[in-house]
Enzyme design. Sequence first.
Site, PDB file in Angstrom:
ATOM      1  N   ASP A  66     -41.980  -8.757  -6.755  1.00  0.00           N
ATOM      2  CA  ASP A  66     -43.262  -9.155  -6.185  1.00  0.00           C
ATOM      3  C   ASP A  66     -44.417  -8.578  -7.008  1.00  0.00           C
ATOM      4  OD1 ASP A  66     -45.348  -9.598  -3.821  1.00  0.00           O
ATOM      5  OD2 ASP A  66     -43.455 -10.511  -3.203  1.00  0.00           O
ATOM      6  N   HIS A 120     -49.883  -8.080  -1.827  1.00  0.00           N
ATOM      7  CA  HIS A 120     -48.762  -8.844  -1.277  1.00  0.00           C
ATOM      8  C   HIS A 120     -47.484  -8.020  -1.243  1.00  0.00           C
ATOM      9  CE1 HIS A 120     -45.686 -12.203  -1.424  1.00  0.00           C
ATOM     10  NE2 HIS A 120     -46.518 -12.694  -0.531  1.00  0.00           N
ATOM     11  N   SER A 153     -43.500 -15.725   3.386  1.00  0.00           N
ATOM     12  CA  SER A 153     -43.268 -14.453   2.681  1.00  0.00           C
ATOM     13  C   SER A 153     -42.898 -13.360   3.666  1.00  0.00           C
ATOM     14  CB  SER A 153     -44.532 -14.004   1.948  1.00  0.00           C
ATOM     15  OG  SER A 153     -44.776 -14.764   0.816  1.00  0.00           O
TER      16      SER A 153
END
Length: 511
Positions: A77, A114, A312
């Site tokens: 990620d 994120h 996600s």
Amino acid sequence: MNGRPAPAGRRLAAAAVTTTALASVVFTAVPANAASGLGYDATGDKGSLNNIAQVVGAQAAYAAGYTGKGVGVALIDTGVSPVPGLTSGNVVNGPDLSFDSQDPSTAHVDGFGHGTHLASIIAGRDVAGTPASYLDPSRYTGVAPDANLVNVKVGASNGDVDVSQVIAAIDWVVQHRKDEALNIRVINLSYGTDSVQSSMVDPLAYAVENAWRNGIVVVAAGGNEGDTTTNLANPASDPHVLAVGAMDSAGTDSTTDDTVPSWSTDGTDQRHVDLTAPGVSVLGLRVPGGTADSEHPQARVGDRFARASGTSMAAAVVSGEAALLFQAKPDLTPDQVKQILTGSANGLNNVSTLLEGAGTTDLRKALKAVPKTVVDPAPWGTGTGSLEAARGNFHVVVGDATTGETTLSGEVDVFGQAWDAGTWAKLSKDRKAWHDGDWRGATLTAKGWKDVGGGRKAWVTASWSTPGTAVADGDWSARMWRDGTWSARMWRDSMWSARMWRGGFTSAGWF
């Protein structure tokens, strides 16, 4: 560097956003309740991890003594920042293959937000405790709080990432899955592209299939495109992964009021998500001053948390569940994990299979399931397709209107090397794509683990060095590291864009 469909508009992926394909996310502002000491109502807020752990049955696993201990989850990620909740000793830095890696101050850490949000969902905890202690709602507890979280960074601070970086990361995880007693059994990939070729030949699909064949469950976000497409993001579209959609639990244990949000990507009769997990208004750790935090202050909850929605987040929940299941049943194969989780899922009322797959995960039933011998009838891919086709509409671009822009496209990877699909596929299958710090001949990292103090180790970064003959115009490798040339456009409308941190979603490859 920004991700964009060439030659027009740029897109990103996240938790309701998409870049080269990280899942999109939506951040939503909700009044905080500080009664728990966390800044929100841990028992009454549907997005709290305490509530989510109860909904999916993770608390039943804690009560039985399972917390993910001894199981590694590789998070590919945007990095993981050492914010409180991710500093208690279960996060390990693997290689940083992002554009940030060339600056020591930004290597490994999450400048976007994120990866940190997902890491906290998977394995967050303020302090290590006993299994019973994780039942306390006043504690911040990820789904698998004692799992080894391996940070494999590919996304830069603006979310930019090329599919070749993700492929390199997957290859690294496969080759190093047993390093340092990490025991990596799960990959969380909240990223995806709109590849224009079949998973039978797509190289990203082949990379995840190779991980699956090596005993690693790949949990992939299905995408946040709703019914604008019937195709899951690549690699969730590959049958040899665990594709996850989002569901809204309404904050109750009962499935009677559960729904699938309209933005969770539809599938087809041939390929849809395998199951769903909570992915609406999920409370995870934020990165103060990060890109998402600065651009979406309304997503903040209390001093430490942010609220985000997307496949996600749902994928991160399932990655944590898979770690709990592996601790309880360490001899499971990836196919058996998939069979157990889908076979024990609870179907939702009046929701199409194209949206929910088998339904929502239920660890209470999964932990009691008897593993079956599973032979997956789906054919395996070859990986011999086009790298450019794997990118779909998502391309990284260096430069600006003043200096001129160069788009990475064609059969060349982000490190400036010509892409020979057949040669790479054989190396990947044989677990030889990496040699020390080289991937396919390009030096991307140092040779191994380094003691960084406190009993912790990290994979060492290095200056990128490539053979330097591949880019046709001679411009890409020479310009990609110029200061100030990367834009933030990649995290936009499909999977990992600005709407993730709202009440909506975004896209740029990240979901």
